[in-house]
Design a protein around this motif. Structure first.
Motif, PDB file in Angstrom:
ATOM      1  N   ASP B 101       0.800  -1.213   0.000  1.00  0.00           N
ATOM      2  CA  ASP B 101       0.000   0.000   0.000  1.00  0.00           C
ATOM      3  C   ASP B 101       0.840   1.273   0.000  1.00  0.00           C
ATOM      4  OD1 ASP B 101      -2.433  -1.219  -0.082  1.00  0.00           O
ATOM      5  OD2 ASP B 101      -2.760  -1.213   2.090  1.00  0.00           O
ATOM      6  N   GLY B 200       6.303   0.534   3.817  1.00  0.00           N
ATOM      7  CA  GLY B 200       4.969  -0.049   3.946  1.00  0.00           C
ATOM      8  C   GLY B 200       4.889  -1.154   4.978  1.00  0.00           C
ATOM      9  N   LEU B 203       0.426  -1.145   8.187  1.00  0.00           N
ATOM     10  CA  LEU B 203      -0.661  -1.083   7.218  1.00  0.00           C
ATOM     11  C   LEU B 203      -1.987  -0.867   7.914  1.00  0.00           C
ATOM     12  CD1 LEU B 203       0.592  -4.227   5.300  1.00  0.00           C
ATOM     13  CD2 LEU B 203       0.712  -1.877   4.446  1.00  0.00           C
ATOM     14  N   LEU B 208      -6.380  -1.350   3.637  1.00  0.00           N
ATOM     15  CA  LEU B 208      -5.563  -2.418   3.051  1.00  0.00           C
ATOM     16  C   LEU B 208      -6.047  -2.788   1.649  1.00  0.00           C
ATOM     17  CD1 LEU B 208      -3.190  -4.367   3.794  1.00  0.00           C
ATOM     18  CD2 LEU B 208      -4.959  -6.049   4.321  1.00  0.00           C
TER      19      LEU B 208
END
Ligand SMILES: Cc1cc2nc3c(=O)[nH]c(=O)nc-3n(C[C@H](O)[C@H](O)[C@H](O)COP(=O)(O)O)c2cc1C
Ligand code: SF4
Ligand code: SF4
Ligand code: SF4
Ligand code: FES
Lengths: 437, 477
Positions: B101, B200, B203, B208
């Motif tokens: 992400d 990353g 998260l 997500l």
């Protein structure tokens, strides 16, 4: 005999470590005299004049470190004796703790007086049991006789001592990391600046010295800086406790006058090598000091170790150091690739993991050497090992990362053919031997 | 003020105490992972290397400014060392950007492209680590991506003070982990660690795999959930990336909320309630004007309200503390003389919510109490028994406790039970559908912009009030 003695000049008996025995050899007289006749600065000056260098690894002049603290600046200060003794091959502070704990305690009191310290610490390796029990008993004896606590010997000087037991991480012996261990935070080495004499334990100015460094203070104050300077060489005054191990007939702790002949030390005092082998190499001061070669020398001329004297300058000139005094003797027929594997496993396991080059670099080097030892080495591995080892130098927070690099570079420089052989043939030139057969 | 030379240019270091701060403040970018302006200096990532003349290369984040020092941020040595450092950082990094992400706003990606750009030197297998380690009901940790910069750990120690996070084990086995028996659920500010994680590794469960960030853009806004009025960014799809095939609501949905740094209000932080704006804003909307529970047109509802106002002799208004300064002013200008007005709290602390703390969270769970009170006073609502018309603006009023005989007009946005109980109900737009300002409890005014279309059948309060007061019905006095 290994020259004149500063720390070990008495006979060890069943009770030679007690307060009574220590007093009988003149113990705590220096303290009484200092408290009566000397100003704190005078004590520090005496240490400066003695020229004593730190015995923990870096050989930094102790007096200069102490001058970093102004005993009258109104702040709290701390003095810590570093008894973590984690450097592989090193077990010499243990001798002081077991056999002469009062020399350390008297010296701590002198140091505390010199530095304006109200609370002093001994940080002792958790695995040390008998040394700890001896030290603890000595502290009790000293308290019982008013040598610690308030108004010591009626002088108005007060000092308390805390013995702090570590929990077994090598990195906790690094002075700034040790502070975290005492404070109860994660024992991560700290960046400099600030120096510890500016901001150390609990953010207060702090001196951390090796046990042996501090334990010499009582002798220096009792006999004077001049007397200390007369021992050893001009630039390396005094003696060093050397714990010798490896392929040597009489391993143990020896007090060696600096400047003493290495040949005599190895072949006479320590009885020569096991199995009558030739000397292949010596790691002079714990595995963080660079390996030096013996008869199979590549960099030094053959037998050069034997021709050297034991002092800081000579070893520095040879590209190594007396380090922590943990001397490891390596006989001919030993596989240096396997040895480096063991050393790198140690550094990888003990890296605190805080800073990038050491956390990643020690693991990277270890994985490469593991692969070489497994027979899957590649020619380019040597170059990569050099790259990693050189990069670690000076880019890390503490000396552990540097040391891992130095160790690897010295082994590669001196025993390159063994590494090449292992990679080319997939097996050791010396059958992977670590034992002396 | 010490003057130092960076890449040959004289720089007045001003208040800055380290070379890194002085460099960043003067437009010399020095890459950094572990350093964060609001956290202590730990100097562990070792990427902020600069060269000091005569002293060699060292980290800038822990290098004190000394008058006259000469610094190179991009010398050949610096470039080589920085490149090597990135090789080390990436040694055990999985580089699974494709499913990460953070990709698109990842410092490691950016620095790799800017300063390294070369394939891995290492041929060794990478260290395996836990992926998707649950730190809390809100946050997952990917230990493989973590570069152990310790920002998250320092955040929980130094900013939120929950002390939940620590690092376990040593060397390349070191892992970020919650303290024993704790989870990050105990930390009302936990989600900030997602933002400050340079990679990353942390998260958001709610975000997500919801979107690639380069398809999104932020709209500046203000969190309405307490009187701090934290400045926030509401992230939604960029207009040019709207997908025709997608449900239109998805195209404008707020996918995540992040802080908008404002040193006078919230610094770079917000609390988790601010991240969960959807809990309030995305409740089912009331989009139909009603009269006694029956659907009417907006014009009919306005007429009905005007009629009630004309009949009334004692009109009370309960003004919303969620209204913008513009709306409040519109109300006062248009209807101020028709009503005796009181400011009421729209929302009160909920069960289990942190009521107030020393960092950001305020006990007043409304964004504009101060703005409203500036116009309508701070007396608590007091409704006389002979009141015959009560205008309720915003939620938080129990209709059952209003005087029996009084008529009620309700202006609201969500489908609450009161909607059907009022004599007239007029549906209003919500914050994300209009622009405006709130005044926080300390008097700082912050702006919010609109980023969602107003549903049909819903009116802005600013438009509504002049209509209720239109000349001809009653003079404005
Ligand atoms: C990884 C690491 C481990 C160390 N371990 C020890 C130790 O066990 N004992 C010690 O005295 N010094 C150790 N040192 C050195 C200390 O940091 C410090 O320099 C020393 O205690 C200072 O004492 P000295 O000046 O009297 O030598 C270590 C250093 C490093 C980098
Ligand atoms: S050099 Fe190694 S042991 Fe020292 S701080 Fe860095 S990671 Fe930790
Ligand atoms: S953290 Fe950055 S570099 Fe690592 S996988 Fe995610 S986007 Fe890629
Ligand atoms: S999880 Fe992120 S913020 Fe925390 S230490 Fe790892 S990389 Fe740094
Ligand atoms: S930013 Fe300076 S070491 Fe990490």
């Amino acid at each position: 005999m290994t020259g004149r003695k500063v720390l070990t000049g008495f006979e060890i008996t069943a009770d030679s470590h007690t307060l009574a025995a220590y007093r009988a050899r003149g113990g705590y007289e220096a303290l009484a005299r200092a408290l009566e006749t000397m100003q704190p600065e005078d004590v520090t000056q005496e240490i400066v004049d003695s020229g004593i260098q730190g015995r923990g690894g870096a050989a930094f002049p102790a007096g200069r470190k102490w001058q970093g603290i102004d005993p009258h600046d109104g702040q709290p200060h701390y003095l810590i004796a570093n008894a973590d003794e984690g450097e592989p091959g090193t077990f010499k502070d243990r001798w002081v703790l077991e056999h002469d704990p009062h020399a350390l305690l008297e010296s701590m009191l002198l140091g505390s007086y010199a530095l304006g310290v109200r609370h002093a610490f001994v940080y002792i390796r958790g695995e040390y049991d008998r040394p700890w029990r001896r030290l603890d008993a000595a502290v009790e004896e000293a308290y019982a006789e008013g040598l610690f606590g308030e108004n010591i010997l009626g002088s108005g000087f007060s000092c308390d001592l805390f013995v702090f037991r570590g929990a077994g991480a090598y990195v906790c012996g690094e002075a700034s990391s040790l502070l975290g261990s005492i404070e109860g935070t994660r024992a991560w080495p700290r960046n400099r600046p600030p120096r510890m004499t500016v901001r150390g334990l609990y953010q207060a100015p702090t001196v951390v010295n090796n046990v042996e460094t501090i334990a010499s203070v009582a002798w220096i104050i009792r006999n004077g800086a001049q007397a200390f300077r007369e021992i050893g060489t001009e630039k390396s005054p005094g003696t060093r406790l050397i714990s010798i191990s490896g392929h040597i007939r009489y391993p143990g702790v020896y007090e060696v006058e600096l400047g003493y002949s290495w040949t005599k030390f190895l072949h006479e005092d320590c009885g020569g090598l096991l199995c009558n082998k030739a000397l292949k190499a010596v790691i002079p001061g714990g595995i963080s000091s660079q390996v030096l070669t013996g008869m199979d020398a590549k960099v030094l001329t053959p037998g050069e170790v034997e021709g050297m004297t034991l002092d800081h300058e000579v070893l520095r000139a040879a590209g190594s150091s007396l380090g922590s005094g943990g001397m490891i003797v390596i006989a001919a027929g030993t596989c240096m690739v396997r040895l480096l594997q063991i050393m790198l496993r140690f550094y990888r396991h003990e890296s605190c993991g805080q800073c990038t080059p050491c956390r990643e670099g020690t693991g990277w080097m270890h994985r490469i050497i593991d692969r070489i030892v497994a027979g899957d080495g590649r020619p380019e591995d040597i170059g990569t090992l050099y790259h990693i080892a050189r990069f670690n130098d000076g880019t890390t927070i503490c000396g552990l990362g540097d040391a891992a690099g130095y160790a690897a570079i010295a082994m590669l420089d001196n025993f390159r053919d063994e590494f090449d052989h292992y990679i080319e043939h997939g097996h050791s030139k010396f059958g992977g031997n670590l034992e002396c057969q | 003020m010490p003057v130092i030379f960076i890449n040959g240019e004289a720089v007045d270091t001003g208040e800055h105490r380290t070379v890194l701060q002085a460099a960043l403040a003067n437009g010399f970018y020095v890459p950094h992972f572990c350093w964060h302006p609001e956290l202590s200096v730990v100097g562990n990532c070792r990427v902020c290397l600069v060269e000091q003349e005569g002293r060699g290369v060292n980290i800038a984040c822990n290098m004190p400014v000394v008058d006259g020092m000469r610094i190179e941020t991009d010398s050949e040595t610096v470039r080589a060392q920085r490149k090597a450092m990135l090789q080390f950082i990436l040694l055990n990094h999985p580089v699974d950007c494709g499913i990460c992400d953070k990709a698109g706003e990842c410092a490691l990606q950016d620095y790799h492209y800017a300063y390294n750009g070369e394939p891995a030197l290492s041929r060794e297998p990478k260290q395996k680590g836990t992926k998707f380690y649950p730190l809390s009901s809100r946050i997952l940790l990917d230990n493989e991506r973590c570069i152990l910069c310790s920002r998250c750990v320092r955040f929980t120690r130094e900013v939120s003070k929950s002390n939940v996070l620590g690092i376990e084990y040593r060397g390349d086995s070191a892992l970020v982990r919650p303290a024993e028996d704790r989870t990050l659920d105990d930390d009302p500010y936990s989600d900030n660690v997602i933002d400050i994680c340079p990679v990353g590794a942390l998260l958001s469960r709610s975000f997500l795999h919801q979107a690639r960030v380069w398809y999104l853009e932020p709209t500046p806004s203000v969190c309405p959930r307490c009187a701090r009025g934290c400045n926030v960014q509401l992230w939604h799809r960029k207009p040019e990336w709207r997908l025709k095939g997608l449900d239109p609501a998805q195209n404008t949905r707020i996918l995540r909320v992040t802080p908008l740094e404002n040193p006078r209000v919230n610094g770079p932080w917000i609390c988790n309630r601010g991240r969960d704006l959807g809990e309030v804003l995305e409740r089912p909307r009331a989009e139909q004007a009603l009269q006694k529970g029956a659907g009417v047109t907006m014009m009919e509802a306005i007429e009905a309200t005007r009629a009630l106002m004309a009949e009334s002799t004692r009109s009370i208004a309960l003004v919303s503390s969620w209204a913008s300064n513009e709306e409040l002013r519109a109300f006062r200008n248009a209807l101020g003389d028709n009503f005796t007005s009181f400011v009421k709290p729209d929302r009160l602390p909920e069960e289990g919510e942190v009521v107030e703390d020393e960092l950001l969270i305020r006990a007043d769970k409304n964004p504009n109490t101060r703005g409203a009170q500036a116009l309508f006073g701070s007396d608590p609502p007091e409704i006389p028994e002979d009141a015959d018309l009560i205008l309720v603006w915003g939620e938080g009023v129990d209709f059952g406790r209003l005087p029996r005989g009084a008529k009620t007009v309700f202006l609201g946005s969500w489908l609450l039970p009161e909607v059907g109980h009022a004599d007239v109900f007029i549906p209003l737009s919500i914050q994300t559908e209009r622009r405006g300002h709130y005044t926080n409890f300390e008097g700082v005014v912050s702006a919010f912009e609109s980023c969602q279309p107003r549903p049909e059948g819903v009116i802005d309060a600013e438009t509504l009030f002049p209509l209720l007061a239109a000349p001809g019905a009653w003079g404005r006095g």
